[in-house]
Design a protein around this motif. Structure first.
Motif, PDB file in Angstrom:
ATOM      1  N   THR A 189       0.848  -1.181   0.000  1.00 23.79           N
ATOM      2  CA  THR A 189       0.000   0.000   0.000  1.00 23.79           C
ATOM      3  C   THR A 189       0.889   1.238   0.000  1.00 23.79           C
ATOM      4  O   THR A 189       1.830   1.317   0.785  1.00 23.79           O
ATOM      5  CB  THR A 189      -0.884   0.024   1.258  1.00 23.79           C
ATOM      6  N   TRP A 210      -4.140  -3.873  -4.420  1.00 18.79           N
ATOM      7  CA  TRP A 210      -3.195  -3.290  -3.470  1.00 18.79           C
ATOM      8  C   TRP A 210      -2.935  -4.319  -2.381  1.00 18.79           C
ATOM      9  O   TRP A 210      -3.854  -4.750  -1.681  1.00 18.79           O
ATOM     10  CB  TRP A 210      -3.743  -2.013  -2.843  1.00 18.79           C
ATOM     11  N   SER A 212      -1.517  -5.319   1.151  1.00 20.74           N
ATOM     12  CA  SER A 212      -1.576  -4.445   2.328  1.00 20.74           C
ATOM     13  C   SER A 212      -0.207  -4.118   2.927  1.00 20.74           C
ATOM     14  O   SER A 212       0.193  -2.955   2.969  1.00 20.74           O
ATOM     15  CB  SER A 212      -2.484  -5.068   3.390  1.00 20.74           C
ATOM     16  N   ALA A 227      -0.075   4.812   4.907  1.00 22.27           N
ATOM     17  CA  ALA A 227      -0.572   3.540   4.383  1.00 22.27           C
ATOM     18  C   ALA A 227      -1.999   3.275   4.848  1.00 22.27           C
ATOM     19  O   ALA A 227      -2.853   2.847   4.054  1.00 22.27           O
ATOM     20  CB  ALA A 227       0.356   2.408   4.804  1.00 22.27           C
ATOM     21  N   LEU A 231      -5.051   3.009   2.221  1.00 18.25           N
ATOM     22  CA  LEU A 231      -5.761   1.739   2.057  1.00 18.25           C
ATOM     23  C   LEU A 231      -7.230   1.876   2.438  1.00 18.25           C
ATOM     24  O   LEU A 231      -8.099   1.286   1.787  1.00 18.25           O
ATOM     25  CB  LEU A 231      -5.110   0.629   2.878  1.00 18.25           C
ATOM     26  N   VAL A 241      -8.439  -5.269  -2.257  1.00 15.03           N
ATOM     27  CA  VAL A 241      -7.379  -5.331  -1.250  1.00 15.03           C
ATOM     28  C   VAL A 241      -6.945  -6.779  -1.070  1.00 15.03           C
ATOM     29  O   VAL A 241      -7.782  -7.679  -0.936  1.00 15.03           O
ATOM     30  CB  VAL A 241      -7.872  -4.756   0.096  1.00 15.03           C
TER      31      VAL A 241
END
Length: 326
Positions: A189, A210, A212, A227, A231, A241
């Motif tokens: 992220t 993305w 994490s 981050a 996110l 995610v």
């Protein structure tokens, strides 16, 4: 504790179920098999992954020859990128944890096969050794990065080979450079800056993934907040995610990382969304076959209990589980 199967599915998603193990009689919860979407196998003991609840991994930076030659164990199922593709002298070249075999320095944006040091040659090498994804390194904090033309060439050749390109984008402006070149998502992220709502909306609309890796910022409060906010925005915008830990980077548990799970929870990826992120089969279309993630003991009763509860996860054969739902 909640033993209502309907409430359990409302908490953790439709693929969660009460069950017991046929051999031991141990009761618990059956979940789809989990994948850690960012690991480095040459830095960990992969034999411990299944007992820690991880059925699949995506290696995002290793020796492509060694990865192609590894024994083909059914679990963990392994997808890999092969080597980091980077600029001459770029990250991770020269790092103590990064043997020379795990990086390819690209000095030519040519998309023609066989040109020494070219984008096409680097991508084709990884593909020939069985890569399912390509990893591009853009770390302006640690040295030179691929220029836009070369990065675009990497993406173009990879797309022709049917391979997504994931970027390590570190440093101000690096996420945008990666996005404009057409990458499929981020290995971490974005954590060097707030990328903004417009960028997030465009990334979600483009179908980005993305990964994490929020917990690696435990000693950098600013990066951790960048981050988390990025996110959270991406998840809220409907972005895809993926749970990933950068396993091999520092001291981390080999298995489900409760700290990463908690960080995802703080970013709003909770409950069923969390289980989706952990069980997403990317870059494959289907999950690891013949296994489930099993968490013994009483199920959680509320969202705040999930991260700690998942510490007990393990991987078991599907045929060993008897469902208790009524």
């Amino acid at each position: 504790m909640n033993h209502d199967p309907h409430a359990l599915r409302a908490l953790l998603g439709d693929d969660a179920g009460l069950c017991h193990r046929a051999i031991t009689g141990e009761h618990g919860v059956s979940l789809p098999p989990f994948t850690d979407h960012h690991v480095h196998l040459h830095l960990i003991d992969e034999s411990r992954l299944a007992s820690g609840g991880i059925a699949g991994v995506v290696d995002l930076g290793g020796d492509p020859v060694a990865l192609a030659r590894r024994e083909n164990h059914s679990i963990p199922r392994v997808a890999y990128a092969g080597a980091f593709l980077t600029a001459p002298g770029g990250y991770p070249v020269g790092r103590s944890w990064a043997p020379a075999e795990i990086a390819r320095e690209i000095s030519d944006p040519s998309t023609h096969p066989g040109v020494p040091g070219s984008a096409a040659t680097a991508v084709d090498e990884q593909a020939s050794f069985g890569a399912s994804v390509i990893k591009a390194s853009l770390n302006s904090a640690a040295g030179p990065v691929l220029d836009p033309a070369t990065l675009s060439a990497v993406v173009e050749v990879a797309r022709e080979r049917g391979l997504p390109v994931i970027a390590h984008a570190e440093g101000e402006g690096m996420p945008r450079l990666a996005f404009e070149a057409g990458v499929s998502g981020f290995a971490h992220t974005p954590f060097s800056e707030y990328v903004g709502r417009a960028f997030i909306a465009h990334a979600a609309a483009a179908g980005h993934v993305w990964i994490s890796t929020l917990a690696i910022h435990r000693d950098d409060a600013e990066a951790a907040e960048f981050a988390r906010v990025n996110l959270a925005g991406f998840a809220a915008a409907g972005g895809r995610v993926l749970y990933g830990t950068d396993l091999g980077n520092g001291e981390q548990p080999v298995g489900v990382n409760a700290e990463e799970v908690s960080a995802l929870d703080r970013a709003g990826v909770r409950g069923a969304a969390l289980i989706r992120a952990m069980s997403d089969p990317w870059p494959f279309a289907e999950p690891p076959s013949g296994v489930r993630t099993f968490v013994p003991g009483p199920p959680p009763g509320q969202l705040d209990e999930v991260a700690e509860w998942l510490r007990g996860a393990t991987v078991v054969p599907t045929e060993e589980l008897v469902h208790d739902d009524h």
